[in-house]
Design a protein around this motif. Structure first.
Motif, PDB file in Angstrom:
ATOM      1  N   LEU A   1       0.862  -1.177   0.000  1.00 42.13           N
ATOM      2  CA  LEU A   1       0.000   0.000   0.000  1.00 42.13           C
ATOM      3  C   LEU A   1       0.900   1.228   0.000  1.00 42.13           C
ATOM      4  O   LEU A   1       1.604   1.486   0.973  1.00 42.13           O
ATOM      5  N   GLY A   2       0.904   1.972  -1.086  1.00 53.52           N
ATOM      6  CA  GLY A   2       1.798   3.110  -1.223  1.00 53.52           C
ATOM      7  C   GLY A   2       1.219   4.412  -0.729  1.00 53.52           C
ATOM      8  O   GLY A   2       1.945   5.278  -0.249  1.00 53.52           O
ATOM      9  N   ALA A   3      -0.116   4.572  -0.855  1.00 55.03           N
ATOM     10  CA  ALA A   3      -0.736   5.838  -0.462  1.00 55.03           C
ATOM     11  C   ALA A   3      -2.231   5.636  -0.272  1.00 55.03           C
ATOM     12  O   ALA A   3      -2.826   4.718  -0.827  1.00 55.03           O
ATOM     13  N   ILE A   4      -2.808   6.528   0.535  1.00 50.26           N
ATOM     14  CA  ILE A   4      -4.261   6.635   0.665  1.00 50.26           C
ATOM     15  C   ILE A   4      -4.617   8.103   0.444  1.00 50.26           C
ATOM     16  O   ILE A   4      -3.794   8.986   0.674  1.00 50.26           O
ATOM     17  N   ALA A   5      -5.832   8.347  -0.006  1.00 55.74           N
ATOM     18  CA  ALA A   5      -6.277   9.722  -0.232  1.00 55.74           C
ATOM     19  C   ALA A   5      -7.059  10.217   0.971  1.00 55.74           C
ATOM     20  O   ALA A   5      -7.876   9.489   1.542  1.00 55.74           O
TER      21      ALA A   5
ATOM     22  N   GLY B   1       6.545   4.820   5.620  1.00 55.66           N
ATOM     23  CA  GLY B   1       5.304   4.069   5.522  1.00 55.66           C
ATOM     24  C   GLY B   1       4.400   4.640   4.454  1.00 55.66           C
ATOM     25  O   GLY B   1       4.838   5.331   3.538  1.00 55.66           O
ATOM     26  N   CYS B   2       3.144   4.364   4.565  1.00 54.92           N
ATOM     27  CA  CYS B   2       2.145   4.767   3.580  1.00 54.92           C
ATOM     28  C   CYS B   2       2.047   6.295   3.498  1.00 54.92           C
ATOM     29  O   CYS B   2       1.934   6.965   4.513  1.00 54.92           O
ATOM     30  N   ARG B   3       2.096   6.805   2.279  1.00 52.15           N
ATOM     31  CA  ARG B   3       1.926   8.254   2.081  1.00 52.15           C
ATOM     32  C   ARG B   3       0.441   8.610   2.129  1.00 52.15           C
ATOM     33  O   ARG B   3      -0.414   7.771   1.895  1.00 52.15           O
TER      34      ARG B   3
END
Length: 127
Positions: A6-10, A50-52
């Motif tokens: 998981l690279g990013a969440i909005a 971690g996740c952006r």
């Protein structure tokens, strides 16, 4: 087969610059701010990696209605730390509001807080 992560969440926010100010004051690193004409590609990263988080400015009334409600009133973001007191102090200085005193659970020290946009988070120092 290749590996995935998981690279990013909005995160829907009312304003890019207000969100950047909060997250950078809270210790996150601004990793991208690219003008794309009618919108910007803005990402922040927690200090330990971690996740952006993609800071996505609400552009329609429907999107504006989701600000602070993406988790449907539940905690839906989880920030881990190795120093609960220092991280909590930095969050408060940046504008976060804690809903409770830290409590000790089998998995670590935890407390619920809200960012300035109404999103509920857990701050967790793992056991």
């Amino acid at each position: 087969m290749g590996q995935s992560r998981l690279g990013a969440i909005a995160l829907i926010v009312p304003d890019y610059d207000d969100a950047i100010r909060f997250f950078t004051a809270a210790g996150f690193r601004l990793s991208a701010d690219i003008d794309q004409g009618t919108k910007r590609w803005v990402t922040v990263e927690p200090p330990g990696g971690g996740c952006r988080i993609v800071l996505a400015r609400a552009a329609t009334p429907e999107q504006q209605a989701t600000i602070g409600a993406q988790g449907a009133g539940r905690v839906w973001l989880f920030l881990e730390t190795d120093d609960f007191a220092a991280t909590a102090a930095r969050l408060i200085t940046a504008g976060a509001v804690f809903e409770e005193a830290p409590r000790h659970e089998p998995y670590g020290t935890v407390a619920i807080w809200r960012d300035p946009f109404g999103n509920r988070w857990d701050l967790i120092q793992p056991a």
